[in-house]
Design a protein around this motif. Structure first.
Motif: not given
Length: 257
Positions: A35-36, A38-44, A103, A105, A239
């Protein structure tokens, strides 16, 4: 007082429950690592998979261990709706914790919040699961051991999320999941040692389902889910691997022209 037996099947249930906890942890950590990256929907999606894996692993661990729980002088039944609620609580709370980390920061704050939430969730899942137990008599808890079990749960969850953020190599993930499995198991047995039962023998039938009627099929089903998801995650390329194979194909394609 009823004599409590935490391992009516000998070493089988503690060992099997430990394996379940480790599997859930390993899968969860691996998905969080994905997940970390990946981005966007893939991360979710990876985070949701991680949360469901950890939640399922912890819940299965608890109830596989509960298969070995017996009290002399009374049968034990389980309240079905409450048991299912405990599973949903485990998944939902782990989800909140994993998303806080995925997510967040500020890493330190995300870890603290995620660990606290997840730990309290694991503990509430455990005590909800215990509240679903039906027997002839009264169940009471030692507050000191209850507090200790909650503390272990929070520390274990924080350590697991820290591992998910900082560990990338498969060997390290394996070690982290073995430690996490041990932590979850020790939380469970600490909480179980907090229990004392005052049995009042009675001829009336208990409400709810027996462990074999309900817990066993559910644990087998969830165990299979964990196993299949693990296989899927292990076989799907990361990835980095995907990019490497794509770049390897490009020169080959241009050379073929």
């Amino acid at each position: 007082m009823g004599h409590l037996d935490h391992a009516t099947f000998g070493w089988l249930t503690p060992l099997l429950s430990y394996v379940m906890a480790c599997m859930g942890a390993a899968l969860g950590l691996r998905c969080t690592v994905r997940a970390l990256g990946a981005t966007g929907r893939s991360r979710r999606n990876w985070l949701v998979t991680a949360a469901s894996a950890i939640g399922t692993g912890i819940w299965t661990m608890h109830f596989v261990a509960m298969l070995g729980f017996g009290v002399s002088g009374t049968d034990i039944r389980y309240d079905v709706p409450l048991t299912i609620v405990s599973l949903l609580v485990a998944m939902a709370v782990v989800c909140v914790g994993v998303f806080a980390v995925g997510y967040g920061k500020d890493r330190a704050r995300a870890l603290f919040l995620g660990g606290l939430t997840t730990g309290l969730g694991v503990a509430s899942m455990h005590y909800l699961g215990m509240a679903a137990v039906r027997l002839h008599g009264d169940v009471s808890y030692d507050p000191v051991l209850v507090a200790l079990s909650v503390l272990i749960a929070v520390v274990a969850a924080t350590a697991a999320l820290w591992a998910a953020l900082n560990i990338k190599s498969p060997v390290a993930v394996t070690i982290a999941s073995l430690i996490m499995g041990a932590a979850v198991s020790s939380m469970h047995y600490t909480a179980m040692f907090a229990v004392s039962v005052h049995v009042t023998p009675s001829g009336t039938a208990l409400p709810g389902a027996t462990a074999m009627q309900f817990i066993f099929p559910l644990a087998v089903g969830l165990g299979s889910y964990l196993f299949l998801t693990s296989a899927f995650v292990a076989l799907s390329p990361a990835t980095g691997e995907r990019e490497a194979s794509a770049s390897a194909q490009r020169p080959a394609a241009s050379a073929a022209r």
